[in-house]
Design an enzyme around this catalytic site. Structure first.
Site, mmCIF file in Angstrom:
data_model
loop_
_atom_site.group_PDB
_atom_site.id
_atom_site.type_symbol
_atom_site.label_atom_id
_atom_site.label_comp_id
_atom_site.label_asym_id
_atom_site.label_seq_id
_atom_site.Cartn_x
_atom_site.Cartn_y
_atom_site.Cartn_z
ATOM 1 N N THR A 152 0.758 -1.263 0.000
ATOM 2 C CA THR A 152 0.000 0.000 0.000
ATOM 3 C C THR A 152 0.786 1.309 0.000
ATOM 4 O O THR A 152 1.796 1.432 0.690
ATOM 5 C CB THR A 152 -0.827 0.045 1.298
ATOM 6 O OG1 THR A 152 -1.225 -1.248 1.643
ATOM 7 C CG2 THR A 152 -2.007 0.948 1.165
ATOM 8 N N ARG A 180 -10.074 -10.964 -2.172
ATOM 9 C CA ARG A 180 -9.548 -10.566 -0.853
ATOM 10 C C ARG A 180 -9.532 -9.036 -0.696
ATOM 11 O O ARG A 180 -9.180 -8.308 -1.616
ATOM 12 C CB ARG A 180 -8.128 -11.109 -0.693
ATOM 13 C CG ARG A 180 -7.473 -10.699 0.618
ATOM 14 C CD ARG A 180 -6.095 -10.137 0.389
ATOM 15 N NE ARG A 180 -5.479 -9.703 1.639
ATOM 16 C CZ ARG A 180 -4.890 -8.523 1.780
ATOM 17 N NH1 ARG A 180 -4.824 -7.685 0.775
ATOM 18 N NH2 ARG A 180 -4.363 -8.182 2.933
ATOM 19 N N GLY A 182 -8.046 -6.055 1.958
ATOM 20 C CA GLY A 182 -7.190 -5.767 3.110
ATOM 21 C C GLY A 182 -7.718 -4.591 3.907
ATOM 22 O O GLY A 182 -8.904 -4.248 3.853
ATOM 23 N N ASP A 183 -6.830 -3.951 4.630
ATOM 24 C CA ASP A 183 -7.208 -2.850 5.517
ATOM 25 C C ASP A 183 -7.437 -1.526 4.777
ATOM 26 O O ASP A 183 -8.091 -0.622 5.306
ATOM 27 C CB ASP A 183 -6.099 -2.619 6.548
ATOM 28 C CG ASP A 183 -4.780 -2.275 5.856
ATOM 29 O OD1 ASP A 183 -4.315 -3.103 5.039
ATOM 30 O OD2 ASP A 183 -4.229 -1.191 6.107
ATOM 31 N N GLY A 204 0.904 -2.407 5.412
ATOM 32 C CA GLY A 204 1.477 -3.613 6.012
ATOM 33 C C GLY A 204 0.517 -4.768 5.929
ATOM 34 O O GLY A 204 -0.284 -4.863 4.992
ATOM 35 N N GLY A 206 -2.479 -6.479 6.064
ATOM 36 C CA GLY A 206 -3.823 -5.918 6.106
ATOM 37 C C GLY A 206 -4.753 -6.609 7.071
ATOM 38 O O GLY A 206 -5.552 -5.947 7.750
HETATM 39 N N1 GLY Z 1 -2.110 -3.285 3.548
HETATM 40 C C1 GLY Z 1 -2.686 -3.597 2.307
HETATM 41 C C2 GLY Z 1 -3.256 -4.929 2.221
HETATM 42 O O1 GLY Z 1 -3.013 -5.758 3.083
HETATM 43 O O2 GLY Z 1 -3.956 -5.190 1.266
#
Ligand code: GLY
Length: 288
Positions: A152, A180, A182-183, A204, A206
């Site tokens: 990211t 999927r 992530g965060d 990092g 996620g």
């Molecule tokens: N930090 C981004 C992700 O895990 O997708």
């Protein structure tokens, strides 16, 4: 009023031969955001401008530097938030757009805060965002170097009217399950901003960042802690469950914070009080 901007190019390991590319890319993105802010533009515009530069640069895992999921496809996530009215625009598992951050921006003042998959791409088309063929983002079709576990990008800005904004953009993980998320598009996890407290963006692992709601944790600590202390506590939380991450913070007074427990975390920042930008590949390089 003064302005300030901080951005990062991902919590990860940077090969020594790639350090310069990270430095140049971060500084180019910072300059795009700085130009907006110095011209009395908005924090939202500055964040979008900076992240578009990072998405166009294959050095970073966002946009044209995205990873390939288990099906060999590029699925991206991005978000933008403003800290006056708490408006959020986000996209998840979006394919075939050049700049996910601009699709998120187009959603910013709508009722919905997050669109995913085909619906997100349809929204992009209906709002004149730049589409591209799905394969245009795949490294082997462009001849560029494939990415491995890059992560990211993010940016936080404060404009001269005292408004704040934050943005994130992520190109997924190599071999990740199709669909999927992530965060990065989850408020309170990968990002958050409140004009009265500050803005934060994470990068990092996620799933671990989301499990510990790191961005929310930082803002809850910030009234009583410095940006760096709030970030350190959050990183401690994520490390306890095996997560690696890096985060940037900006306060309404223009104070910067950045911390990481990943090996590297390229950052760049500047304020109207600084004659030159600062840029580092990690804390060790910054001499901390
Ligand atoms: N930090 C981004 C992700 O895990 O997708």
């Amino acid at each position: 009023m003064s302005w300030a901007i901080i951005l990062h190019g991902g919590a990860k390991e940077i090969d020594p031969e790639d350090v310069d590319a990270h430095r140049v890319g971060c500084l180019r993105a910072l300059e795009a955001g700085r130009r907006v802010l110095a011209g009395d533009g908005s924090a939202v515009d500055a964040v979008e401008a900076a992240i578009r530069v990072l998405e166009a640069d294959p050095t970073f895992n966002a946009g044209f530097g995205s990873a390939l999921n288990a099906d060999g496809a590029v699925e991206m996530c991005a978000s933008i938030m403003e800290g006056s009215g708490f408006n959020v625009g986000g996209v998840a598992v979006i394919r075939g757009v050049q700049h996910p951050i601009s699709v998120a921006r187009a959603l910013l003042f709508k009722e919905e805060i997050l669109l995913a998959g085909d619906g997100a791409r349809r929204f992009a088309a209906e709002n004149d965002c730049e589409l591209c063929h799905f394969a245009a983002l795949v490294p082997r079709s462009t001849g560029r170097k494939p990415v491995h576990l890059h992560d990211t990008v993010g940016c936080v800005a404060l404009d001269s009217a005292g408004r704040m904004a934050v943005g994130t953009s992520a190109g997924g993980l190599d071999g990740a399950a199709t669909g999927r998320v992530g965060d990065s598009p989850m408020p309170g996890c990968g990002f958050y901003v409140d004009d009265t407290v500050g803005g934060v963006a994470f990068s990092g692992d996620g799933e671990q960042i989301a499990r510990r709601m790191l961005a929310a944790g930082v803002l809850h600590r910030m009234p009583n802690a410095s940006p760096d202390a709030a970030l350190q506590s959050a990183l401690h939380d994520v490390a306890r469950i095996g997560g690696s991450a890096g985060g940037i913070v900006l306060t309404p007074a223009g104070a910067f914070g950045w911390q990481h427990n990943s090996r590297d975390f390229a950052v760049a920042y500047q304020s109207s009080r600084m004659a030159e930008p600062a840029c580092f590949a990690n804390k060790a390089q910054a001499g901390h």
